[in-house]
Design a protein around this motif. Structure first.
Motif, PDB file in Angstrom:
ATOM      1  N   ILE A  59     -27.336   0.669  42.443  1.00  0.00           N
ATOM      2  CA  ILE A  59     -26.681   1.949  42.196  1.00  0.00           C
ATOM      3  C   ILE A  59     -27.463   3.015  42.955  1.00  0.00           C
ATOM      4  CG2 ILE A  59     -26.060   3.670  40.452  1.00  0.00           C
ATOM      5  CD1 ILE A  59     -25.924   1.370  38.428  1.00  0.00           C
ATOM      6  N   ILE A  60     -26.757   3.845  43.703  1.00  0.00           N
ATOM      7  CA  ILE A  60     -27.386   4.890  44.501  1.00  0.00           C
ATOM      8  C   ILE A  60     -26.948   6.242  43.948  1.00  0.00           C
ATOM      9  CG2 ILE A  60     -27.570   5.913  46.799  1.00  0.00           C
ATOM     10  CD1 ILE A  60     -26.901   3.013  47.853  1.00  0.00           C
ATOM     11  N   LEU A  61     -27.922   7.078  43.593  1.00  0.00           N
ATOM     12  CA  LEU A  61     -27.645   8.410  43.084  1.00  0.00           C
ATOM     13  C   LEU A  61     -27.924   9.437  44.171  1.00  0.00           C
ATOM     14  CD1 LEU A  61     -29.389   8.178  39.588  1.00  0.00           C
ATOM     15  CD2 LEU A  61     -27.041   7.585  40.182  1.00  0.00           C
ATOM     16  N   SER A  62     -26.930  10.267  44.442  1.00  0.00           N
ATOM     17  CA  SER A  62     -27.068  11.303  45.445  1.00  0.00           C
ATOM     18  C   SER A  62     -26.005  12.358  45.169  1.00  0.00           C
ATOM     19  CB  SER A  62     -26.877  10.707  46.845  1.00  0.00           C
ATOM     20  OG  SER A  62     -26.937  11.707  47.821  1.00  0.00           O
ATOM     21  N   ILE A  63     -26.392  13.605  45.075  1.00  0.00           N
ATOM     22  CA  ILE A  63     -25.427  14.663  44.778  1.00  0.00           C
ATOM     23  C   ILE A  63     -24.423  14.788  45.916  1.00  0.00           C
ATOM     24  CG2 ILE A  63     -25.159  17.148  44.383  1.00  0.00           C
ATOM     25  CD1 ILE A  63     -27.985  16.988  43.025  1.00  0.00           C
ATOM     26  N   HIS A  64     -24.908  14.807  47.139  1.00  0.00           N
ATOM     27  CA  HIS A  64     -24.040  14.898  48.317  1.00  0.00           C
ATOM     28  C   HIS A  64     -23.800  13.498  48.874  1.00  0.00           C
ATOM     29  CE1 HIS A  64     -24.246  19.273  48.442  1.00  0.00           C
ATOM     30  NE2 HIS A  64     -25.489  19.116  48.024  1.00  0.00           N
ATOM     31  N   PRO A  65     -22.662  13.279  49.535  1.00  0.00           N
ATOM     32  CA  PRO A  65     -22.355  11.935  50.043  1.00  0.00           C
ATOM     33  C   PRO A  65     -23.424  11.424  51.006  1.00  0.00           C
ATOM     34  CG  PRO A  65     -20.445  13.386  50.267  1.00  0.00           C
ATOM     35  CD  PRO A  65     -21.598  14.240  49.852  1.00  0.00           C
ATOM     36  N   PRO A  66     -24.014  10.281  50.699  1.00  0.00           N
ATOM     37  CA  PRO A  66     -25.003   9.707  51.618  1.00  0.00           C
ATOM     38  C   PRO A  66     -24.304   9.054  52.807  1.00  0.00           C
ATOM     39  CG  PRO A  66     -24.730   8.304  49.697  1.00  0.00           C
ATOM     40  CD  PRO A  66     -23.880   9.512  49.477  1.00  0.00           C
ATOM     41  N   SER A  67     -25.031   8.919  53.880  1.00  0.00           N
ATOM     42  CA  SER A  67     -24.473   8.254  55.061  1.00  0.00           C
ATOM     43  C   SER A  67     -24.985   6.822  55.122  1.00  0.00           C
ATOM     44  CB  SER A  67     -24.847   9.007  56.334  1.00  0.00           C
ATOM     45  OG  SER A  67     -26.237   9.109  56.453  1.00  0.00           O
TER      46      SER A  67
END
Length: 105
Positions: A68-76
């Motif tokens: 699971i990856i948490l990132s407020i803005h869409p990661p690339s």
């Protein structure tokens, strides 16, 4: 389970997971990897995260190993078959979200 926290773009002062929440997850046996410097603008440094049981790693390591990856803005460059959680505004970022859906993200 491995949860990864990515560093946000330079204009962003928030972070997806603070050390207190990280401690709760690690106490339940969940591995948390935080990108180096991810919490600095939210007044949470790497030491705060390691004291809470998290590991510090690079963005590429997080993208490869986290379930699971948490990132407020869409990661690339999110690999296929990953779960991403954040504020991605699918109506405004329709192309990105559609691409992720096709890739199983």
């Amino acid at each position: 389970m491995v949860i990864g926290v990515l560093k946000e773009p330079s204009f962003e002062t928030r972070v997806s997971l603070l050390p207190d929440a990280t401690a709760t997850l690690t106490k339940k046996g969940i591995t948390v990897i935080v990108e180096d410097g991810a919490g600095e603008k939210a007044f949470s440094n790497n030491d705060d995260y390691t004291k809470s049981g998290a590991k510090i790693g690079s963005a590429s390591a997080i993208l490869q190993t986290a379930d699971i990856i948490l990132s407020i803005h869409p990661p690339s460059n999110v690999p296929a078959n990953k779960i991403v959680i954040g504020v991605y505004q699918p109506l405004y970022n329709y192309d990105q979200v559609s691409k992720w859906a096709k890739e199983g993200v």
